[in-house]
Scaffold this motif. Structure first.
Motif, PDB file in Angstrom:
ATOM      1  N   ALA A   1     -23.077 -27.602 -34.711  1.00 21.17           N
ATOM      2  CA  ALA A   1     -22.316 -28.047 -33.543  1.00 21.17           C
ATOM      3  C   ALA A   1     -22.081 -26.792 -32.708  1.00 21.17           C
ATOM      4  O   ALA A   1     -21.486 -25.828 -33.189  1.00 21.17           O
ATOM      5  N   TYR A   2     -22.558 -26.794 -31.469  1.00 20.68           N
ATOM      6  CA  TYR A   2     -22.551 -25.529 -30.728  1.00 20.68           C
ATOM      7  C   TYR A   2     -22.289 -25.753 -29.238  1.00 20.68           C
ATOM      8  O   TYR A   2     -22.487 -26.845 -28.694  1.00 20.68           O
ATOM      9  N   GLU A   3     -21.853 -24.678 -28.604  1.00 23.39           N
ATOM     10  CA  GLU A   3     -21.726 -24.604 -27.150  1.00 23.39           C
ATOM     11  C   GLU A   3     -22.304 -23.262 -26.722  1.00 23.39           C
ATOM     12  O   GLU A   3     -22.314 -22.298 -27.501  1.00 23.39           O
ATOM     13  N   SER A   4     -22.765 -23.189 -25.478  1.00 30.40           N
ATOM     14  CA  SER A   4     -23.349 -21.929 -25.011  1.00 30.40           C
ATOM     15  C   SER A   4     -23.072 -21.735 -23.527  1.00 30.40           C
ATOM     16  O   SER A   4     -22.817 -22.699 -22.793  1.00 30.40           O
ATOM     17  N   PHE A   5     -23.110 -20.469 -23.114  1.00 26.62           N
ATOM     18  CA  PHE A   5     -23.013 -20.142 -21.693  1.00 26.62           C
ATOM     19  C   PHE A   5     -23.665 -18.783 -21.480  1.00 26.62           C
ATOM     20  O   PHE A   5     -23.873 -18.010 -22.430  1.00 26.62           O
TER      21      PHE A   5
ATOM     22  N   ILE B   1     -23.361 -17.923 -27.697  1.00 23.03           N
ATOM     23  CA  ILE B   1     -23.438 -19.172 -28.459  1.00 23.03           C
ATOM     24  C   ILE B   1     -22.245 -19.240 -29.391  1.00 23.03           C
ATOM     25  O   ILE B   1     -21.996 -18.310 -30.183  1.00 23.03           O
ATOM     26  N   ASP B   2     -21.496 -20.323 -29.318  1.00 27.48           N
ATOM     27  CA  ASP B   2     -20.363 -20.562 -30.206  1.00 27.48           C
ATOM     28  C   ASP B   2     -20.729 -21.656 -31.197  1.00 27.48           C
ATOM     29  O   ASP B   2     -21.002 -22.811 -30.805  1.00 27.48           O
TER      30      ASP B   2
ATOM     31  N   ALA C   1     -19.437 -23.997 -33.980  1.00 26.48           N
ATOM     32  CA  ALA C   1     -18.159 -24.542 -34.445  1.00 26.48           C
ATOM     33  C   ALA C   1     -18.134 -24.648 -35.966  1.00 26.48           C
ATOM     34  O   ALA C   1     -19.140 -24.981 -36.598  1.00 26.48           O
TER      35      ALA C   1
ATOM     36  N   THR D   1     -14.654 -20.571 -35.369  1.00 26.14           N
ATOM     37  CA  THR D   1     -15.898 -20.473 -34.597  1.00 26.14           C
ATOM     38  C   THR D   1     -16.597 -19.151 -34.874  1.00 26.14           C
ATOM     39  O   THR D   1     -15.959 -18.110 -34.985  1.00 26.14           O
TER      40      THR D   1
ATOM     41  N   ARG E   1     -19.084 -16.657 -33.127  1.00 27.68           N
ATOM     42  CA  ARG E   1     -19.662 -16.369 -31.801  1.00 27.68           C
ATOM     43  C   ARG E   1     -20.827 -15.392 -31.939  1.00 27.68           C
ATOM     44  O   ARG E   1     -20.692 -14.318 -32.534  1.00 27.68           O
TER      45      ARG E   1
ATOM     46  N   SER F   1     -31.452 -28.243 -31.646  1.00 31.82           N
ATOM     47  CA  SER F   1     -31.380 -28.150 -33.106  1.00 31.82           C
ATOM     48  C   SER F   1     -32.573 -28.864 -33.726  1.00 31.82           C
ATOM     49  O   SER F   1     -33.130 -29.797 -33.143  1.00 31.82           O
TER      50      SER F   1
END
Length: 443
Positions: free
Chosen positions: A52-56, A66-67, A69, A101, A103, A118
Motif C-alpha cells: 500500500a503506497y503513495e508517491s510524489f 515513496i511512502d 504504509a 510508514t 519512506r 505492484s
C-alpha cells in the motif's frame, strides 16, 4: 543492584517495543533491485506482501518519494550509488511522516517520468512494487526524418532483433531453473552477429543487456530504426513437461485491425507510417478514407511479408530442431503489433520440457537455432530484396569468413553449393582464410 534492574527493565522495554512495531507492520521491505537500460531504469522493491503506497515528486534536485504504509525493513538494505543507470543516482531511506510508514527516496540524475505499479508473486519473486523511470523520448520530428525510404539508394536492410523479457521479467523458468530471458538473449545476440556478417544487412538489438523494455516500446524502437523486419526471440512453456518443439507466430487479423484503428485516432503517428503522403492526407478532412486505404495497404503488405519470412524460418528450424507447429500461427501479442513492419515471434522450443531446456542452454544448439532463423531471413531477402537496398542492386551478397568457418559451413549457411561459391570467387581450392570476403551468389 537497583541500577542493574533499571537497565534490564529498559532493555526489555526496548525489545518489546521493537517486537510490537514489527508485529503491527503488515509488510516488510526485503530488497531493492535496479535494472538499467539505455534510456530507462526499473527499480524493484521486493516486499513480503502486497504494498500500500503513495508517491510524489520533488525538484531541485529531482527525486521521487515513496511512502510504504505499515511497512518496515525486513533486513538491512544495500542502498548504494547506481552509477550504471542513466537516470537513477541512488535509493535511500528518509524520515517518514509517521512511525508505521517506511519512506523511500529515489534520487535522480535528471528529470524523468515515473510509472509505479505492484506485481503479484510469480516465479522466483514475491510481491513487488515496480517503478519505471523513462527519460524524454525522441521527438516526432526526429523520427520522421528520411521517413520516405524509397529516396534512399544502396541502403542496408535493417533487421530489429528483440530478445524477449529481460531484467525483472525472467519469462518462463525451466525445471532446472533456466530463465527464458537468458536463452532468448543468447540466441538473439548470435542471430544479430550472423546478420551483421552479411554485406547489405544491419541488425540492431532491441535490448542490449539484461533489462526490461516495455512491450509497446519494442515496436517503437524498431520503427525509429526504420527496420524492415522485427524478429522477437522467445522460449515457450506449458504447465506440464510434455509439449515440445519450436513455432513461429505472426500478427493476427484482429490485432492488426485494432492497431490500425488506434493509429488512425492518433494523427501524429500517421506520418511515421506513410512519410510525406501521411502529412498531406491527415490534414485533409475530405480524404480520410485515403489515409485508411494507404495504411490498410501497408498493413497487408507487411503481414504478407511477415508470413513469408515466418514460413522460411519455420522450414529452416525444422532442419535443426523439432517443430511444435508446421505452419506459422497467428497471435494477438503486444510485440506483434506493427501494421507497417513485418513482424514475427519465434518460440525456439519449450523451456518447460527438460530435454529441450537442456538443449536451449547449450551454446551449440543456440548457434544452430540462430543459424536457422538467419537462413530463413536471408533466403527471403535474397528472393525479395526491398527496392533501394544493396541486396536489390546486386544479385549476390558478401560474406566475411569468421574463425572456424569452412567453405562447407558457409555453403550450408546460405544454401548455395560449394561449386557455385568457388566459381563466383574464382577459387581453385576449398581453402578459405579468416577475414576473407566471399561473394555469395543467390540461392
Amino acid at each position: 543492584m537497583p541500577k542493574t534492574n533499571n537497565i534490564s527493565f529498559y532493555a526489555i522495554a526496548l525489545l518489546l517495543s521493537c517486537i510490537s512495531t514489527a508485529a503491527l507492520a503488515a509488510n516488510t521491505l526485503n530488497s531493492v533491485r535496479i535494472w538499467a537500460a539505455p534510456d530507462s531504469t526499473r527499480v524493484v522493491f521486493d516486499l513480503g506482501d502486497k504494498p500500500a503506497y503513495e508517491s510524489f515528486t520533488l525538484s531541485n534536485p529531482q527525486r521521487l518519494v515513496i511512502d510504504l504504509a505499515d511497512t518496515v525493513q525486513g533486513k538491512k538494505l544495500n542502498l548504494t550509488k547506481l552509477n550504471d543507470s542513466p537516470l537513477v543516482k541512488r535509493v535511500r531511506l528518509s524520515k517518514p511522516p509517521k512511525k508505521s510508514t517506511l519512506r523511500l527516496v529515489v534520487d535522480l540524475k535528471q528529470a524523468a517520468t515515473a510509472s509505479l505499479f505492484s506485481l503479484p508473486p510469480t516465479g522466483p519473486y514475491g510481491d513487488r512494487l515496480v517503478v519505471d523511470f523513462e527519460q524524454g523520448r525522441t521527438s516526432q520530428s526526429t523520427v520522421k526524418q528520411d521517413s520516405d525510404r524509397s529516396q534512399t539508394t544502396d541502403r542496408d536492410i535493417i533487421i530489429a532483433v528483440d530478445a524477449g523479457h529481460g531484467g525483472d521479467d525472467p519469462g518462463s523458468i525451466g525445471p532446472s531453473g533456466t530463465y527464458e530471458k537468458g536463452v532468448a538473449f543468447a540466441i538473439a545476440q548470435k542471430l544479430a552477429d550472423k546478420l551483421n556478417a552479411v554485406d547489405g544487412i544491419t541488425a540492431i538489438m532491441i535490448r542490449k543487456g539484461d533489462y526490461f523494455v516495455n512491450l509497446n516500446r519494442r515496436s517503437e524502437l524498431a520503427r525509429q530504426a526504420k527496420a524492415d523486419l522485427l524478429v522477437s526471440v522467445h522460449a515457450d512453456a506449458f504447465t506440464s513437461p510434455q509439449p515440445s518443439g519450436a513455432s513461429v507466430w505472426v500478427l493476427s487479423n484482429r490485432r492488426a485491425n485494432s492497431e490500425m484503428g488506434r493509429i488512425l485516432e492518433q494523427g501524429d503517428q500517421v506520418s511515421q507510417l506513410l512519410g510525406g503522403v501521411g502529412e498531406i492526407v491527415q490534414n485533409t478532412d475530405s480524404e480520410q478514407y485515403l489515409m485508411r486505404t494507404l495504411i490498410d495497404m501497408s498493413m497487408d503488405n507487411s503481414r504478407s511479408a511477415g508470413y513469408r519470412v515466418a514460413s522460411n524460418v519455420l522450414n529452416q528450424l525444422g532442419q535443426v530442431t523439432k517443430l511444435h507447429k508446421s505452419r506459422p500461427e497467428y497471435a494477438s501479442l503486444a510485440v506483434l503489433k506493427s501494421p507497417d513492419i513485418p513482424s514475427l515471434l519465434v518460440e525456439t522450443g519449450y523451456i518447460s520440457n527438460p530435454r529441450e531446456e537442456k538443449l536451449l542452454r547449450s551454446s551449440a544448439h543456440q548457434q544452430q537455432v540462430a543459424g536457422a532463423i538467419f537462413n530463413g531471413i536471408l533466403h527471403y531477402y535474397q528472393s525479395y530484396p526491398p527496392e533501394g537496398t544493396l541486396l536489390a542492386k546486386h544479385s549476390s551478397v558478401t560474406h566475411k569468413v569468421a574463425s572456424g568457418e569452412s567453405l562447407s559451413v558457409i555453403s550450408a549457411r546460405y544454401n548455395v553449393s560449394i561449386s557455385a561459391i568457388k566459381k563466383a570467387n574464382g577459387l581453385k581450392s576449398d581453402v578459405v582464410r579468416i577475414g576473407q570476403k566471399l561473394i555469395i551468389p543467390r540461392a
